[in-house]
Design an enzyme around this catalytic site. Sequence first.
Site, PDB file in Angstrom:
ATOM      1  N   GLY A  67       0.871  -1.151   0.043  1.00  0.00           N
ATOM      2  CA  GLY A  67       0.010  -0.132   0.005  1.00  0.00           C
ATOM      3  C   GLY A  67       0.886   1.324  -0.155  1.00  0.00           C
ATOM      4  CB  CYS A  68       4.029   2.015   1.398  1.00  0.00           C
ATOM      5  SG  CYS A  68       3.258   1.641   2.930  1.00  0.00           S
TER       6      CYS A  68
END
Lengths: 423, 104
Positions: free
Chosen positions: B102-103
């Site tokens: 998600g990063c």
Amino acid sequence: MNKLLVLGGGTAGTMVVNKLRKKLKKTEWLITLIDKDNRHIYQPGLLLMPFGVYKAEELVKERDHFFPAGIEYITGDVSVIRPDASEVILEDGRIFKYDQLVIATGTTPRPDQTPGLDDEAIWHKSAFDFYTLEGSVALRDALAKWPGGRMVVHITEMPIKCPVAPLEFAFLADAYFTEKKMRDKVEIIYVTPLEGAFTKPACSRALGAMLVDRKIALEPDFMIERVDVESKTLISMDEREIPFDLLVTVPLNMGADFIGKSGLGDDLNYVPVDKQNFLSKKYPNIFALGDASDIPASKAGSVAHFAIDLFAENFVEYVQGREMKHNFDGHANCFIESGNGKGLLIDFNYTTEPLPGMFPIPVIGPMPLLKESRLNHMGKLAFRWIYWNLLLKGRWIPIPALMSMKGKRAAVVVEGEKVNAGH
Amino acid sequence: MPVIEVAGKQVQVNEEGFLTVYEEWSEEIALALAKQIEIDMTDEHWKIIKFLREDYKTQKETATSRRVQTVGGVPVKEQFVLFPKKPAKKMAYIAGLPKPKGCV
């Protein structure tokens, strides 16, 4: 006759039909594309719109203007995919059978997912998104008459489309207010769920320093719980409060609801796929391309472009029963606007961080990587022409699909960022 | 990759100190890791850590805070109370799993 059905005529879907119509014989493959409307928006322009760079009509064209001859284009809302029957049902009841399905319905900002945010007392009045044409235009009009105060630039949750865009927005806002000679009347705060300005350590350092230079305050690790409408305040899960006069937020991004309803999505309705070839992990005749998939790469047009160059080769191999040999590496290439007519360029993939260097030709450039320059800003402006005239139609662009290490200086990041989980 | 000693065992970790080999984790190691980041493990903490371990087996990736809420049944707000400030990162650290994605 084999049937290829493509859902979504945005950046990814349009490139797919252009690439594949050339590769698949018309006597063997019928290609159908379904989208809910005929309005293709040049999304990179939405970032600059609030600062008066474009007029709304410059960013919109008809989708079918970019489709090749020999495809069938249907307008309609998808209700559900029935993967076991290999069919797609539209809201109006029409049914489309497929042999191969490509899902390219992207990701959408969802202000309704954060309590208070879409309240009509604030939404598009003092709280704005800039990822929709409506939001971006409303923000432009609000900025033009804003007397100053506290501007909060906010990201709800990762992943988001074009992850550098909110940072660019903060840089451009600083330049915009400086130009209007009212920077001293504006406080800018950058609020993010990440632990720094950006995700990748080398990039986060460079961009974090740029926030400091511009006197933009950073509020990291901020996971929003709700917006208090009356006091115009963001409230986090751990009860921090950030009041705003003007909020520029990136709402939660989600894939299309019908993906979840069809049992094809993860928690955010993204389709789980093999990150090297985009084939669904559940069904052997479904692919997801562009922002609609769950690949751990930036949700960005450049990624879709590189991915689809390889996908087109893979798809032909796949339907002929051969092994897919064109593995994707997560290559992304992004211009970052930094204000005052300058920009940065970053180039990275699944495993390699953005590095300094020169692009696209080693040493010569002409564009420096991870460093501000006027040429990078010009590159971003020129890109609109490239997008409409070359990229969507699948014509050749001089950037390879797989990332290259040529011309980059890797030594700078060897030390890495050592962050202890306890900090 | 560095090798460090935790709770009397040699384990492989990445540059941020996250375990890199799923099988090298144990409850004793989890307790030691939790202590390092000043988390007092209670039944509520264990419920999440065990969920993360089980979920990883089938998903091959670390559950996000959102997934711990929707599938694991612990609201994000509660996760912030149990693992203050950076719950996703701290939960993964104690569970001996990679940081959730998600990063990018």
